[in-house]
Design an enzyme around this catalytic site. Structure first.
Site: not given
Ligand code: SAM
Ligand code: DTB
Ligand code: SF4
Length: 332
Positions: A61, A65, A68, A105, A136, A196, A268
């Site tokens: 990506c 973030c 992530c 989702c 979703c 959501c 949630r």
């Molecule tokens: N890329 C899209 C975005 O960021 O809007 C959708 C997927 S992103 C992985 C969805 C959400 O997962 C993020 O907004 C974040 O709140 C959550 N998330 C990602 N990594 C995480 C982590 N290590 N621990 C907890 N929540 C996480």
């Molecule tokens: C949200 O708030 N939590 C979910 C979902 N929306 C998409 C994602 C959590 C991701 C946790 C890290 C991973 O699995 O990569």
């Molecule tokens: Fe990309 Fe992860 Fe950020 Fe979603 S949360 S925009 S997958 S870096």
């Protein structure tokens, strides 16, 4: 809302920072008592909604973030993958339906989908709807037109998190602004898709920041229908790896405050359950959490095994969508 529950608490959209900080500062028992009362007024406290997650496009990506594992900016163990095929999505959706989930989702590691991506995910939507599941998606930022196209294709919910307070946001993400997130949320709301939206706790933010996030959500003209509260899952290679763990009671408090501020929402208990003991999860369910992610994996990180969740719900007398009763022979 169940019939017996003529709500004593009205839906408010004018919460003040001092009020929210005062809720957080209550003795733990007083806060939980209040949150649980609100919970009972609006919901059946022994029911939990379950959603299953599928990463339809993993890794590489462009965004940075700091939490992530899928960001291309950090060296994590994630293998980037192409967009899944329709057949792969159909298989996962059928399995999720059979295991008792009510909502499916789909997440993509995109800053935003292109219009071509949108054509592809709209086909996936059809497949998931045919499997008898609510839909979703979480695909990053959406334009007004893209949100309308997803609505027309039958999308029920769109997940797009604010993640944290506006003040703390800049130390977590630099590649898109808070305002861009708010704009996407507005496009989703205007298109008539259920919203959501939540955030992540345990990223080194202060209680003021947790308050700031909840205020943003609770002061929207309509509260999100679904509010995911994620506990940071620490992933090796990301900048937040190794940060000090948050006191679990502070996480429970956050669930309780979210429940009080947004009585009607599904709150949630999202990522982070794998690192949480069952007693803490039970406190979250008492404080007002009434939805979880169900299935071995979140998007890339581990989630409790389904048989463990079935046992937990059974022990707590919680009914979770159409989940089967736990097998007596399942391992603990
Ligand atoms: N890329 C899209 C975005 O960021 O809007 C959708 C997927 S992103 C992985 C969805 C959400 O997962 C993020 O907004 C974040 O709140 C959550 N998330 C990602 N990594 C995480 C982590 N290590 N621990 C907890 N929540 C996480
Ligand atoms: C949200 O708030 N939590 C979910 C979902 N929306 C998409 C994602 C959590 C991701 C946790 C890290 C991973 O699995 O990569
Ligand atoms: Fe990309 Fe992860 Fe950020 Fe979603 S949360 S925009 S997958 S870096």
């Amino acid at each position: 809302m169940p019939e017996h529950s003529v709500a004593a608490d009205t839906l408010r959209h004018d919460w003040q920072r001092e009020e929210v900080l005062a809720l957080y500062a209550l003795p733990f028992n007083d806060l939980l008592y209040r949150a649980h009362g609100v919970f009972r007024n609006w919901h059946d406290p022994n029911k939990v909604q379950i959603s299953t997650l599928l990463s339809i496009k993993t890794g590489a990506c462009s965004e940075d973030c700091a939490y992530c594992p899928q960001s291309g900016h950090y060296d994590t163990d994630i293998e980037p993958e192409r967009l899944l095929s329709l057949e792969e999505v159909e298989q996962s959706a059928t399995a999720a339906k059979a295991s008792g989930a009510s909502r499916f989702c789909m997440g993509a590691a995109w800053r935003n989908p292109t219009d071509k991506h949108l054509d592809e995910v709209i086909e996936m939507l059809g497949v998931v709807r045919n499997a008898g599941l609510e839909t979703c998606m979480t695909l990053g930022m959406l334009s007004r037109e893209q949100a309308q196209r997803l609505k027309a294709a039958g999308l029920d919910y769109y997940n797009h998190n604010l993640d944290t307070s506006p003040e703390f946001y800049g130390s977590i993400i630099t590649t898109r602004t808070y305002q861009e997130r708010l704009d996407t949320l507005e496009h989703v709301r205007e298109a008539g898709i259920h919203v959501c939206c939540g955030g992540i706790i345990g990223m080194g933010e202060s209680r003021e920041d947790r308050t700031g996030l909840l205020l943003q959500l609770a002061c929207m003209p309509s509260h999100p229908e679904s509010v995911p509260i994620n506990m940071l899952v620490q992933i090796k290679g990301t900048p937040l790896y190794g940060i000090e763990d948050l006191d679990p009671f502070e996480f429970v408090r956050t669930i309780a405050v979210a429940r009080i501020l947004m009585p009607q929402a599904y709150v949630r208990l999202s990522a982070g359950r794998e690192g949480m003991n069952e007693q803490t999860q039970a406190l979250c369910f008492f404080a007002g959490a009434n939805s979880v992610f169900y299935g071995d994996t979140l998007l890339t990180a581990k989630n409790p095994a389904p048989h463990k969740d079935q046992r937990l719900f059974h022990r707590l007398g919680i009914e979770a969508d159409q989940l089967p009763a736990p097998e007596a022979s399942e391992p603990a």
